[in-house]
Design a protein around this motif. Sequence first.
Motif, PDB file in Angstrom:
ATOM      1  N   LEU A  40      12.157  10.779  44.921  1.00 19.34           N
ATOM      2  CA  LEU A  40      13.076  11.060  43.810  1.00 19.34           C
ATOM      3  C   LEU A  40      12.337  11.124  42.478  1.00 19.34           C
ATOM      4  O   LEU A  40      12.879  11.639  41.494  1.00 19.34           O
ATOM      5  CB  LEU A  40      14.188   9.995  43.743  1.00 19.34           C
ATOM      6  CG  LEU A  40      15.177  10.011  44.912  1.00 19.34           C
ATOM      7  CD1 LEU A  40      16.229   8.939  44.747  1.00 19.34           C
ATOM      8  CD2 LEU A  40      15.835  11.373  45.055  1.00 19.34           C
ATOM      9  N   SER A  47      23.768   8.957  52.383  1.00 19.82           N
ATOM     10  CA  SER A  47      24.253   8.598  51.039  1.00 19.82           C
ATOM     11  C   SER A  47      25.706   9.050  50.902  1.00 19.82           C
ATOM     12  O   SER A  47      26.044  10.193  51.235  1.00 19.82           O
ATOM     13  CB  SER A  47      23.390   9.297  49.990  1.00 19.82           C
ATOM     14  OG  SER A  47      24.180   9.751  48.916  1.00 19.82           O
ATOM     15  N   PHE A  81      32.591   3.770  42.663  1.00 19.14           N
ATOM     16  CA  PHE A  81      31.196   3.928  43.103  1.00 19.14           C
ATOM     17  C   PHE A  81      30.360   2.691  42.806  1.00 19.14           C
ATOM     18  O   PHE A  81      29.591   2.223  43.647  1.00 19.14           O
ATOM     19  CB  PHE A  81      30.568   5.180  42.473  1.00 19.14           C
ATOM     20  CG  PHE A  81      29.096   5.327  42.769  1.00 19.14           C
ATOM     21  CD1 PHE A  81      28.619   5.199  44.074  1.00 19.14           C
ATOM     22  CD2 PHE A  81      28.181   5.585  41.761  1.00 19.14           C
ATOM     23  CE1 PHE A  81      27.258   5.325  44.355  1.00 19.14           C
ATOM     24  CE2 PHE A  81      26.826   5.708  42.029  1.00 19.14           C
ATOM     25  CZ  PHE A  81      26.363   5.582  43.341  1.00 19.14           C
ATOM     26  N   VAL A 128      18.329  11.079  41.044  1.00 21.27           N
ATOM     27  CA  VAL A 128      19.267  10.611  42.080  1.00 21.27           C
ATOM     28  C   VAL A 128      19.716  11.805  42.928  1.00 21.27           C
ATOM     29  O   VAL A 128      19.472  12.963  42.574  1.00 21.27           O
ATOM     30  CB  VAL A 128      20.512   9.892  41.469  1.00 21.27           C
ATOM     31  CG1 VAL A 128      20.123   8.572  40.817  1.00 21.27           C
ATOM     32  CG2 VAL A 128      21.258  10.802  40.508  1.00 21.27           C
ATOM     33  N   ILE A 129      20.353  11.484  44.040  1.00 21.42           N
ATOM     34  CA  ILE A 129      20.896  12.505  44.926  1.00 21.42           C
ATOM     35  C   ILE A 129      22.427  12.415  44.898  1.00 21.42           C
ATOM     36  O   ILE A 129      22.957  11.339  44.605  1.00 21.42           O
ATOM     37  CB  ILE A 129      20.375  12.317  46.375  1.00 21.42           C
ATOM     38  CG1 ILE A 129      20.524  10.852  46.798  1.00 21.42           C
ATOM     39  CG2 ILE A 129      18.955  12.802  46.496  1.00 21.42           C
ATOM     40  CD1 ILE A 129      20.187  10.561  48.233  1.00 21.42           C
ATOM     41  N   GLU A 164      25.441  15.790  40.171  1.00 24.21           N
ATOM     42  CA  GLU A 164      26.715  15.055  40.096  1.00 24.21           C
ATOM     43  C   GLU A 164      27.597  15.504  41.270  1.00 24.21           C
ATOM     44  O   GLU A 164      28.136  16.619  41.284  1.00 24.21           O
ATOM     45  CB  GLU A 164      27.461  15.239  38.772  1.00 24.21           C
ATOM     46  CG  GLU A 164      26.961  14.364  37.642  1.00 24.21           C
ATOM     47  CD  GLU A 164      27.031  12.852  37.932  1.00 24.21           C
ATOM     48  OE1 GLU A 164      27.973  12.420  38.633  1.00 24.21           O
ATOM     49  OE2 GLU A 164      26.145  12.128  37.488  1.00 24.21           O
ATOM     50  N   SER A 165      27.738  14.589  42.227  1.00 20.16           N
ATOM     51  CA  SER A 165      28.397  14.956  43.488  1.00 20.16           C
ATOM     52  C   SER A 165      29.786  15.562  43.311  1.00 20.16           C
ATOM     53  O   SER A 165      30.105  16.582  43.929  1.00 20.16           O
ATOM     54  CB  SER A 165      28.464  13.740  44.414  1.00 20.16           C
ATOM     55  OG  SER A 165      29.151  12.672  43.799  1.00 20.16           O
ATOM     56  N   ASN A 175      27.359   9.802  48.301  1.00 24.63           N
ATOM     57  CA  ASN A 175      27.530  10.919  47.373  1.00 24.63           C
ATOM     58  C   ASN A 175      27.038  12.243  47.966  1.00 24.63           C
ATOM     59  O   ASN A 175      27.616  13.297  47.700  1.00 24.63           O
ATOM     60  CB  ASN A 175      26.825  10.602  46.049  1.00 24.63           C
ATOM     61  CG  ASN A 175      27.616   9.594  45.237  1.00 24.63           C
ATOM     62  OD1 ASN A 175      28.833   9.703  45.119  1.00 24.63           O
ATOM     63  ND2 ASN A 175      26.941   8.590  44.697  1.00 24.63           N
TER      64      ASN A 175
HETATM   65  N1  GSH Z   1      27.033   9.969  39.770  1.00 25.78           N
HETATM   66  C1  GSH Z   1      26.037  10.414  40.697  1.00 25.78           C
HETATM   67  C2  GSH Z   1      25.458   9.214  41.400  1.00 25.78           C
HETATM   68  C3  GSH Z   1      24.262   9.601  42.254  1.00 25.78           C
HETATM   69  C4  GSH Z   1      23.623   8.372  42.926  1.00 25.78           C
HETATM   70  O1  GSH Z   1      23.580   7.279  42.348  1.00 25.78           O
HETATM   71  N2  GSH Z   1      23.108   8.601  44.144  1.00 25.78           N
HETATM   72  C5  GSH Z   1      22.475   7.532  44.884  1.00 25.78           C
HETATM   73  C6  GSH Z   1      22.800   7.675  46.376  1.00 25.78           C
HETATM   74  S1  GSH Z   1      24.525   7.466  46.712  1.00 25.78           S
HETATM   75  C7  GSH Z   1      20.967   7.621  44.757  1.00 25.78           C
HETATM   76  O2  GSH Z   1      20.420   8.633  44.388  1.00 25.78           O
HETATM   77  N3  GSH Z   1      20.289   6.525  45.115  1.00 25.78           N
HETATM   78  C8  GSH Z   1      18.851   6.464  45.207  1.00 25.78           C
HETATM   79  C9  GSH Z   1      18.364   6.736  46.584  1.00 25.78           C
HETATM   80  O3  GSH Z   1      19.123   7.183  47.458  1.00 25.78           O
HETATM   81  O4  GSH Z   1      17.166   6.516  46.819  1.00 25.78           O
HETATM   82  C10 GSH Z   1      26.674  11.406  41.692  1.00 25.78           C
HETATM   83  O5  GSH Z   1      27.868  11.249  41.997  1.00 25.78           O
HETATM   84  O6  GSH Z   1      25.997  12.348  42.144  1.00 25.78           O
END
Ligand code: GSH
Length: 206
Positions: free
Chosen positions: A39, A10, A105, A52-53, A65-66, A12
Motif C-alpha cells: 500500500l 477486506s 466502519f 488504503v483499499i 472510497e468504496s 470495503n
Molecule cells: N473510507 C475508505 C476506507 C478504506 C480502508 O480503510 N480500507 C482498509 C481495508 S477495509 C485498508 O486499506 N486497510 C489496510 C490494509 O488492508 O492493509 C473506503 O471506504 O474505501
Amino acid sequence: MLTVWGRKNSSNVKKVLWCLEELNIPYQQIDIGGKFGKLDDPNYLHMNPNGVIPCLQDGDFILWESNVIVRYLVEKFGKNTLYTNDIKEKYNIEKWMDWTGCNLFSPIKQLMISLVRTPEAQRDQKVIAQALAEIERLLKIADEALSQQTYLSGDKFGMADIALAPFIYPWINVVTERPSLPNLERWYQLMTERPAFQKIVMIEIN
Ligand SMILES: N[C@@H](CCC(=O)N[C@@H](CS)C(=O)NCC(=O)O)C(=O)O
C-alpha cells in the motif's frame, strides 16, 4: 477491463466486488493490502494517496472510497438497477451509505483488529467491549429501520444494502453474544441467499 485493487477479504473491497458481481460486469482484482502489503508502493500511492483499499481503475480513470466506487459502478453500468430516480428514495439510500461509512466502519475495523487479528493473550478486552457496544448501538438503529422496510435501500435491494452487509458478515460470524435484532437478522438472511454475496462476502474471515 475494470481493475479493482484490494485484497478480497477486506469489507470495503467486498462492497466493490459484490456490486460488480450483482451487475455482471467483468473485472480483474489485484491482491494488495493486509498480508500482501504494497500500500506504500509509490505506484499505488499515485493512484490512491490514502494508501488504503479499494481503488478502482477504469481505463485512465482512478477512483477510491468504496461507497463512491459503488455509486460510480451503479450509475455507469447499473441501468436503473440497485438505485432509484425518486428523490426521497434516492437520498434515503445515500443516507444509509454515508451512515455505514461514517459511523459503522470505525468500530467494525476496531473489532477486526482487536479480536480477529490479535492473538487471544494480547487482546485488550476493554477496547473490544467498547467496539461491541458502539456496533450494538448503531445496529439497533438499522434494526429499527428494517422493521419498516424489506431492504436498507427500501422496497428493493440496492446500494445501501451493499454498503452495510459486508460489515455485518464478520460481526455475525465472529461475535458470539449478540443482542436480539430480529429485523436485521431477517434482512441479513436475504443477503446470504444472493449468489454474489455468497461468492464475494461469505469467505474466510481473517
Ligand atoms: N473510507 C475508505 C476506507 C478504506 C480502508 O480503510 N480500507 C482498509 C481495508 S477495509 C485498508 O486499506 N486497510 C489496510 C490494509 O488492508 O492493509 C473506503 O471506504 O474505501
